[in-house]
Design an enzyme around this catalytic site. Sequence first.
Site, PDB file in Angstrom:
ATOM      1  N   LYS A   1      -2.623  -4.109   1.978  1.00  0.00           N
ATOM      2  CA  LYS A   1      -2.693  -5.181   2.970  1.00  0.00           C
ATOM      3  C   LYS A   1      -2.304  -4.732   4.386  1.00  0.00           C
ATOM      4  CE  LYS A   1      -3.519  -8.911   0.231  1.00  0.00           C
ATOM      5  NZ  LYS A   1      -2.935  -8.662  -1.048  1.00  0.00           N
TER       6      LYS A   1
ATOM      7  N   GLU B   1      -1.869 -16.822   6.140  1.00  0.00           N
ATOM      8  CA  GLU B   1      -1.676 -17.478   4.856  1.00  0.00           C
ATOM      9  C   GLU B   1      -1.259 -16.408   3.864  1.00  0.00           C
ATOM     10  OE1 GLU B   1      -4.522 -16.218   5.855  1.00  0.00           O
ATOM     11  OE2 GLU B   1      -4.941 -14.983   4.086  1.00  0.00           O
TER      12      GLU B   1
ATOM     13  N   SER C   1      -4.308  -0.774  -5.835  1.00  0.00           N
ATOM     14  CA  SER C   1      -4.127  -1.470  -4.563  1.00  0.00           C
ATOM     15  C   SER C   1      -2.688  -1.731  -4.172  1.00  0.00           C
ATOM     16  CB  SER C   1      -4.907  -2.780  -4.584  1.00  0.00           C
ATOM     17  OG  SER C   1      -4.572  -3.536  -5.731  1.00  0.00           O
TER      18      SER C   1
HETATM   19  C1  LIG Z   1      -3.558  -9.191  -2.270  1.00  0.00           C
HETATM   20  C2  LIG Z   1      -3.743  -8.153  -3.268  1.00  0.00           C
HETATM   21  C3  LIG Z   1      -4.951  -8.001  -3.959  1.00  0.00           C
HETATM   22  C4  LIG Z   1      -6.106  -8.941  -3.803  1.00  0.00           C
HETATM   23  O1  LIG Z   1      -6.663  -8.973  -2.534  1.00  0.00           O
HETATM   24  P1  LIG Z   1      -8.060  -8.282  -2.203  1.00  0.00           P
HETATM   25  O2  LIG Z   1      -8.398  -8.809  -0.875  1.00  0.00           O
HETATM   26  O3  LIG Z   1      -9.019  -8.691  -3.272  1.00  0.00           O
HETATM   27  O4  LIG Z   1      -7.824  -6.824  -2.196  1.00  0.00           O
HETATM   28  C5  LIG Z   1      -5.076  -6.943  -4.824  1.00  0.00           C
HETATM   29  N1  LIG Z   1      -4.064  -6.093  -5.048  1.00  0.00           N
HETATM   30  C6  LIG Z   1      -2.879  -6.214  -4.420  1.00  0.00           C
HETATM   31  C7  LIG Z   1      -1.801  -5.237  -4.719  1.00  0.00           C
HETATM   32  C8  LIG Z   1      -2.670  -7.250  -3.514  1.00  0.00           C
HETATM   33  O5  LIG Z   1      -1.502  -7.368  -2.898  1.00  0.00           O
END
Ligand SMILES: *Cc1c(COP(=O)(O)O)cnc(C)c1O
Length: 390
Positions: free
Chosen positions: A88, A110, A377
Amino acid sequence: MSHPVRGRFGPFGGQYVPETLMGALEELENVWHEAKADPQFQLELAGHRRAFVGRPTPLYAATRLGEHFGGAHIHLKREDLCHTGAHKLNNAVGQALLALRMEKKRVIAETGAGQHGVAVATVAARFGLECTVYMGTEDMRRQSMNVRRMKLLGAEVKEVTSGSKTLKDATSEAIRDWVTNVRTTHYIIGSVVGPHPYPELVRDLQRVIGDEAREQYLFADGKLPDVVIACVGGGSNAIGIFTAFLDDKDVALVGVEAAGSGLQSGKHAASLVGGRPGVLHGTYSYLLQDGEGQVTPTHSISAGLDYPGVGPEHAFLRDSERVEYLAVTDQDAVAAFKLCTKLEGIMPALEPAHALHHAGVMARQFGPGGRILVCLSGRGDKDMDSVEGS
Ligand SMILES: *Cc1c(COP(=O)(O)O)cnc(C)c1O
């Protein structure tokens, strides 16, 4: 990709917003296009990515996971090692720089899991911006640690008590705030959702994931992976890694949504797999809705995937069949979370644990010759309570 109409991905995307916001969207689009072409801006962004976010993030060979699933090669792109623990921040840093360029001194956001709120509160602290984050009551309860982090970073966290008290409602409140304060305030949207130019802007800021991973993969392996797998909430980490591989026709791309308690149960958050096109939060894309077009409640054990919509570019990639989308249940994601933690010493967030489960399924199909790249992610410390309680 054929003749894109501005702000559209095939029929998807667009700007379904009140007239009062059109000026701000246009300003944002112009500023982004200028900044993109400005070497000074690019240099500055690269500097923050390196020293503040911690890029490039490593590409990691998950050999024990690979062995466990029958010998395929599994690599993880380590976005969990970004400062604040997820991809993020890539987006938040870029948009904070744009806010400064537009001379806006306040940012709003948000947040669902709290990860985007933390990323925005972090860049607000770093760049001296005033910050308000909207978060549903239910999410504040599930992610109390992130609420405390945001407050310590100096952000005001506004509790949203309406509707399902989750991300959808927090987003509606943030849009309301923006309409009122648009002259002084930049709205940092956290994924590739919302009206144009956000889906494009956030993609451009997240594509660093895939650009790095593709180069790292080629360097490590001499060729490209068979498949790239990423979880899809709004879709930003997935678009971030997919974009670099879209033209590599031999590389399969798979987006994994949250099947919650199972697609049949109706308690899930799989907008592309189980939804229909419609308009939500300023954009035309797939979303979960009932027969009357009312947005239906979602469920996922991971707050970050618990959103009834999805980015319009994913809708296009689904319909054009460049990317395959499927969904993984809470139960399978929790099992993958535990497996990765025990076998690799890496605790993944529950969101990418959905992708890791599917990596296991594909590894078994491929056998020892298979080569799989997964976007990890974010990290899973925030999810320990959910995992232990499930
Ligand atoms: C917020 C988040 C997501 C989902 O958001 P995307 O916009 O689909 O990437 C996925 N993995 C993590 C670790 C997150 O914090």
